[in-house]
Design a protein around this motif. Structure first.
Motif: not given
Lengths: 532, 347
Positions: B96-103, B108-113, B234-237, B239-242
């Motif tokens: 979901l993250l990868a396909e979202s970042l295509r569009k 900032v991206v918040v990941l539940l851990c 992926l986010c680092r690539e 340049d999106i903070p996580v």
């Protein structure tokens, strides 16, 4: 790769595309490669058995062919100097010589089949016998997994070899072509058992693409998948639930299970054959007919002429006739006439080989006592049927029963169905004693709760499933009756308006998609005859 | 050989048949497919305009229930979307993250851990998997997940994920044709992926909640950890903070919190644990009022969390305020009105 799987559909579509895209003179090569890829995907490690059968059949057939051509030349030269007896002796000597090639090949191939299929059963029973007799020692028991289609390709290749031995067909001198004949992928899984003189030429020639033929093939495959997935796999849920508890349910349940199993095995086996036949038709190849509405048979011999026709024909041509016409049985017939009189004596060379082939057909189905019992049951019915055919006709005449009317035909069909269903109980029950118990309970414990107290709904199918099953069986019966009266369904459908045809096609596909028994909530149900 | 005219005629007829078939197939799929809130919300994400989402939240049910992008919009004016489903598999979260970042290009991206400790058994979790996957459009990411699932559980077929009708076909028994109508998956959501729950369980914190026990923390699940690391990479690539986020949940321990904090530090990302005492106090969580169950906030709790988290994100990442931006205002204000009405919040 099950016939009803998406993988098979994709495999078939790719294979057909490759076949028709290949230059004409190489099309048989594509088919050969496709067959071996199919077999490899189905279980690569069993490849060696298929190769062994192909190679031994090839070598034996070529040797027989060479012997025959040499013999022909030699016989043509010597013919003038031989009288009738001399020619007879020449032929007998040559036949003996050929048997030195044929018999080892038969023994080897049927030996492989027997060891893989029956050695466990035989050793188990011998060990039990030794234990009972107090003889020490125990035979090791090996459990082999059966290579895909071994019964079918062994019978097909050995039939070809016997035909070469009988000089009915010329031996195929191209190994790859023979391999193609033995391994044609739609039929290798569960038949029909093909004959070289009808199948080989179709496989080797460059078949043209035909839209109509492909359409008919796909229609037949859809019908086969419907019989398997909508009817057979649905009724199997109910059948399994009754046969799973043979000693707890009453006679009515057994009757329902027996009828259900008749429907299941017909839907399963004939469905698989329809898919195979339809798939072959796409390539322009017509397989031999294996079913002809068996439950409309009016007698047990008639049933066996309509059920698994190619297996019956194989046993008839390669076992029954050689036995029945052998010197031994001819002598036995003569002796029988002296002892039992003309009527029985004349029938003996027919009755005993008939019994033998039904015994063998029983064993062919599997290595269990119940299949032997099934063979004995059918053999006995056939023998009794032949023996009493004329006396019963005479009795009916005396009683003034008209045998040419519809009601008598219905009676005959129902009587045959009951006898067939009893036989099905033998093969489906967990063992011989369980089947005896179940058949007895149909007489002694005729409990009708299944019909009146929601018993049918406790067998794994809900009301909606039962309705689907009922309507599907009605469709199956209607199609069978139409075919029996000579209507060609696909040809008739092709003459209808486009809208009607599309409605039928969409209805067929969606009934499969919606009502088919598949997916996570069901146990995957493989074709029953695939296991034989 | 058939003539070319006949050949073209046949081809056209076949194409027409396939089109008619596809129409019926799609219609029947929409009729029989299970329409979970999660599937709908995950699917409605595709309706958001390109590069319009400021914060993307990826995770499982605590996010789904506990974080409301609409409340944050109302309070701070930045946009967000939650892509979460109950017991979401790590592979699905990554997909979901990868396909979202295509569009989208979130700030900032918040990941539940929380699920980093969870062993995910595909053979047991088919229903949960489908909640997430059924809402996803077909993509290489989705195919990767399907491959992983079907390799782990051979009873499941890839085809049933590509064509959900093959899975839901037996629901024909439950359908009343007079009442049930074919419904496609949602194209636009006013909830932005947040499916709140009103019920109040009236719970108390377990004794010694978030106090050190001296016991070691449970080990991370290797697969879950790998997928989170992959997500961070992926986010680092891009340049999106996580932000690695833990939302209030009673089944959580001090040791788990410390282990994730260390993991975040090792991976160079921010860790925010809303169960740490200082955060809980600031949030003003009242366990007897704000929990749906031990693992999820109810609506009241989610509003508190969203207000606090929104402020935290806004201050830390200087998120834009679009409330006066005509490109956003009309649509997002209308969605807020709908959300507030449904949630019973003041507009």
């Amino acid at each position: 790769m099950a016939f009803t799987s998406f993988r098979f559909v994709v495999f078939l579509a790719v294979s057909a595309a490759l076949y028709f895209l290949t230059p004409k003179r190489c099309r048989w090569v594509t088919l050969f490669v496709v067959n071996y890829v199919f077999y490899f995907l189905a279980g690569g490690r069993y490849f060696v058995y298929l190769l062994a059968t192909t190679l031994t059949t090839y070598l034996a057939a070529v040797m027989l062919g060479n012997m025959a051509s040499k013999n022909k030349t030699a016989f043509a030269e010597a013919k003038a100097g031989l009288d009738k007896e001399g020619r007879k002796a020449w032929k007998a000597a040559f036949a003996r010589k050929k048997r030195f090639v044929l018999v080892p090949a038969l023994l080897l191939n049927f030996g492989i089949l027997s060891i893989l299929k029956y050695s466990g059963f035989v050793c188990n029973n011998l060990n039990a016998l030794f234990a009972r007799l107090g003889v020490g020692g125990e035979l090791p028991i090996f459990r082999f997994l059966l290579p895909l289609g071994i019964s079918f390709y062994t019978f097909q290749s050995m039939g070809y070899l016997i035909d070469v031995y009988r000089e009915k067909v010329e031996p195929e001198r191209n190994l790859a072509k023979l391999a193609l004949f033995i391994s044609f992928f739609p039929q290798i899984v569960q038949g029909p058992i093909g004959r070289f003189n009808t199948l080989a030429e179709q496989l080797f020639r460059p078949n043209e693409f035909s839209y109509t033929r492909v359409k008919f093939g796909v229609q037949l495959m859809l019908w086969g998948a419907f019989k398997k997935m909508v009817i057979a796999d649905r009724v199997a849920v109910m059948v399994d639930n009754i046969f799973g508890f043979p000693e707890t349910l009453g006679g009515c349940y057994v009757a329902v299970a027996a009828l259900g199993y008749c429907i299941q095995i017909y839907g399963d086996f004939s469905g698989g054959i329809d898919i195979a036949t339809g798939a072959a038709q796409i390539f322009g190849i017509t397989l031999d007919k294996n079913f002809e509405r068996p439950y409309l048979a009016t007698s047990i011999p008639d049933f066996w002429r309509r059920w698994h026709i190619t297996l019956g024909a194989w046993f008839r041509d390669y076992v029954f006739y050689p036995l029945s016409l052998s010197k031994f049985f001819q002598k036995l017939g003569k002796a029988g006439r002296r002892v039992f009189g003309n009527y029985i004596g004349k029938l003996l060379p027919v009755l005993i080989p008939q019994f033998i082939i039904f015994f063998l057909i029983g064993i062919w189905h599997g290595a269990e006592w119940k299949y032997i019992a099934f063979g004995v049951y059918n053999g006995t019915l056939i023998v009794l049927g032949i023996l009493f055919e004329q006396p019963l006709k005479n009795l009916a005449k005396r009683l003034g029963i008209r045998m040419e009317c519809f009601s008598w035909r219905v009676f005959q069909v129902l009587r045959t169905l009951v006898l067939v269903a009893l036989g099905k109980i033998i093969t489906r029950a967990p063992g011989v004693s369980a089947s005896v118990y179940m058949i007895r309970s149909m007489v002694e414990n005729w409990d009708t709760n299944i019909f009146w107290e929601g018993g049918m709904l406790k067998l794994g199918l809900d009301e909606k499933d039962l309705w689907i099953l009922f309507l599907s069986c009605c469709a199956l019966l209607t199609v069978s009756l139409l075919q029996e009266s000579g209507v060609k369904i696909r040809e008739t459908l092709a003459k209808q308006n486009l809208y009607f045809r599309w409605a039928v096609y969409l209805g067929a596909v969606f009934s499969l998609v919606l009502f088919g028994v598949y997916g996570l909530n069901y146990d995957a149900s493989d074709f029953i005859y695939r296991g034989f | 050989m058939m003539g070319w005219k006949k050949g073209i005629g046949i081809m056209l007829r076949c194409i027409a048949f396939v089109l008619v078939f596809s129409m019926f197939f799609s219609h029947t799929t929409n009729l029989l497919m299970r329409h979970d809130d999660e599937s709908n919300e995950i699917h409605a994400f595709y309706g958001e305009p390109e590069d319009s989402i400021d914060v993307l939240y990826i995770g499982s049910s605590p996010l789904l229930r506990g974080v409301s992008p609409m409340v944050m919009w109302k309070e701070y004016g930045f946009t967000g979307y939650v892509r979460a489903s109950a017991l979401q598999a790590p592979a699905v979260s990554y997909g979901l993250l990868a396909e979202s970042l295509r569009k989208q290009s979130p700030k900032v991206v918040v990941l539940l851990c929380d699920n980093i400790f969870l062993e995910y058994d595909y053979t047991e979790r088919e229903g949960d998997l489908r909640r997430g996957l059924d809402g996803m459009k077909m993509s290489l990411y989705k195919l990767d997940i399907i491959r992983e699932v079907t390799e782990a559980d051979e009873r499941q077929s890839a085809l049933s994920y590509v064509f959900p009708l093959m899975r839901y076909h037996e629901r024909w028994k439950e359908i009343d044709l007079a009442e049930d109508k074919p419904e496609p998956l949602l194209e636009h959501s006013f909830q932005k992926g947040n499916v709140f729950l009103g019920y109040n369980a009236g719970l108390d914190y377990p004794e010694g909640f978030m106090q050190p026990t001296g016991q070691p923390a449970p080990a991370f699940n290797a697969d879950a950890q790998a997928y989170i690391e992959k997500s961070i990479a992926l986010c680092r690539e891009k340049d999106i903070p996580v932000v690695l986020l833990h939302l209030p949940k009673m089944a959580w321990s001090f040791e788990e919190s410390m282990a994730v904090e260390q993991f975040a530090a090792d991976n160079g990302v921010v860790y925010l644990d809303l169960d740490r005492e200082e955060n809980r106090t600031q949030l003003g969580i009242v366990p007897q009022e704000d929990y749906y169950d031990k693992g999820h906030m109810n609506l009241r709790g989610s509003v508190k969390v969203s207000r606090w988290l929104g402020k935290w994100l806004d201050e830390r990442y200087a998120l834009p305020d679009h409330r006066d931006d005509p490109a956003y205002a009309e649509s997002w204000n209308a969605d807020w009105a709908e959300y507030a009405r449904k949630a019973g919040l003041e507009e």
